[in-house]
Design a protein around this motif. Structure first.
Motif, PDB file in Angstrom:
ATOM      1  N   GLU A  75       0.824  -1.214   0.000  1.00 16.77           N
ATOM      2  CA  GLU A  75       0.000   0.000   0.000  1.00 16.77           C
ATOM      3  C   GLU A  75       0.856   1.262   0.000  1.00 16.77           C
ATOM      4  O   GLU A  75       0.519   2.247  -0.661  1.00 16.77           O
ATOM      5  N   ARG A  78       2.294   1.708  -3.501  1.00 18.45           N
ATOM      6  CA  ARG A  78       1.234   2.242  -4.352  1.00 18.45           C
ATOM      7  C   ARG A  78       1.090   3.748  -4.114  1.00 18.45           C
ATOM      8  O   ARG A  78       1.042   4.534  -5.049  1.00 18.45           O
ATOM      9  N   LEU A  82       1.998   6.938  -6.746  1.00 22.73           N
ATOM     10  CA  LEU A  82       1.004   7.965  -7.058  1.00 22.73           C
ATOM     11  C   LEU A  82       1.509   9.340  -6.604  1.00 22.73           C
ATOM     12  O   LEU A  82       1.413  10.323  -7.344  1.00 22.73           O
ATOM     13  N   PHE A 108       0.047  -2.000 -10.297  1.00 25.75           N
ATOM     14  CA  PHE A 108      -1.249  -2.034  -9.616  1.00 25.75           C
ATOM     15  C   PHE A 108      -2.364  -1.717 -10.615  1.00 25.75           C
ATOM     16  O   PHE A 108      -2.979  -0.641 -10.564  1.00 25.75           O
ATOM     17  N   ASP A 110      -5.325  -2.519 -10.913  1.00 23.09           N
ATOM     18  CA  ASP A 110      -6.667  -2.323 -10.371  1.00 23.09           C
ATOM     19  C   ASP A 110      -6.851  -0.943  -9.731  1.00 23.09           C
ATOM     20  O   ASP A 110      -7.957  -0.608  -9.314  1.00 23.09           O
ATOM     21  N   ASP A 111      -5.815  -0.152  -9.658  1.00 22.41           N
ATOM     22  CA  ASP A 111      -5.873   1.124  -8.941  1.00 22.41           C
ATOM     23  C   ASP A 111      -6.395   2.236  -9.850  1.00 22.41           C
ATOM     24  O   ASP A 111      -5.676   2.738 -10.714  1.00 22.41           O
ATOM     25  N   LEU A 114      -4.419   5.696  -9.698  1.00 24.82           N
ATOM     26  CA  LEU A 114      -3.215   5.749 -10.530  1.00 24.82           C
ATOM     27  C   LEU A 114      -3.578   5.996 -11.993  1.00 24.82           C
ATOM     28  O   LEU A 114      -2.938   6.795 -12.673  1.00 24.82           O
ATOM     29  N   ARG A 115      -4.630   5.336 -12.468  1.00 22.32           N
ATOM     30  CA  ARG A 115      -5.041   5.529 -13.858  1.00 22.32           C
ATOM     31  C   ARG A 115      -5.566   6.944 -14.083  1.00 22.32           C
ATOM     32  O   ARG A 115      -5.299   7.547 -15.128  1.00 22.32           O
ATOM     33  N   THR A 142     -15.960   1.635 -13.088  1.00 22.67           N
ATOM     34  CA  THR A 142     -16.110   1.949 -11.661  1.00 22.67           C
ATOM     35  C   THR A 142     -17.341   2.760 -11.305  1.00 22.67           C
ATOM     36  O   THR A 142     -17.643   2.888 -10.120  1.00 22.67           O
TER      37      THR A 142
END
Length: 166
Positions: A75, A78, A82, A108, A110-111, A114-115, A142
């Motif tokens: 975490e 991650r 970011l 990551f 799935d984050d 970040l995208r 989402t």
């Protein structure tokens, strides 16, 4: 200073930041950084408090240092990717922002945060098509909006190529 004292002082500094006392947290973290210059957790928290204080340029070396070590938890790693990518972007270092945020998305996938930040950095580098693709895919995947979900398939379809005309 022992590792046990380090952990206690680090926890106190994090609590100070979380309780709205970032200047006090910064003072403690700078002392910890001097005592433990290679500690990734200390470097990450020091970077974070600099960001909170709007001291982005000062945050960068701490983010870079914490990511060089391999001992950050998942975490925190991650968050560091970011944080560093976002900080590079704020400083106008758009290429480095894209590179860092791409690395974060690769690690990551799935984050969504970040995208989202990668899409902003891509926009800043003129990569508008890819930025929109990321955001449209993120929206489709989402969103809790029933209306968005009703049109999920077409949104995902058009995310592939917004210039396509049927």
């Amino acid at each position: 200073m022992s590792a046990q004292n380090k952990d206690l002082l680090l926890a106190e500094a994090v609590a100070l930041r979380e309780q709205g006392h970032p200047e006090q947290a910064r003072e403690r973290l700078l002392s910890l950084t001097a005592a433990f210059p290679d500690d990734s957790d200390v470097a990450y928290q020091t970077a974070w408090v600099h960001d909170v204080l709007g001291l982005e340029a000062e945050a960068v070396p701490y983010y870079e240092r914490c990511l060089q070590g391999g001992d950050l938890g998942e975490e925190d790693r991650r968050g560091a990717l970011l944080g560093l990518g976002s900080t590079y972007r704020v400083l106008g270092r758009f290429g480095q922002a894209v590179e860092t945020l791409r690395r974060g998305v690769a690690e990551f996938p799935d984050d969504g945060a970040l995208r989202a930040f990668l899409s902003m950095a891509l926009f800043n580098t003129g990569e508008h098509h890819e930025a929109m693709q990321l955001l449209l895919r993120l929206l489709a995947a989402t969103s809790d909006s029933p209306r968005v979900q009703r049109y999920r398939a077409p949104i995902e379809h058009y995310a592939e190529d917004l210039t396509r005309i049927m």
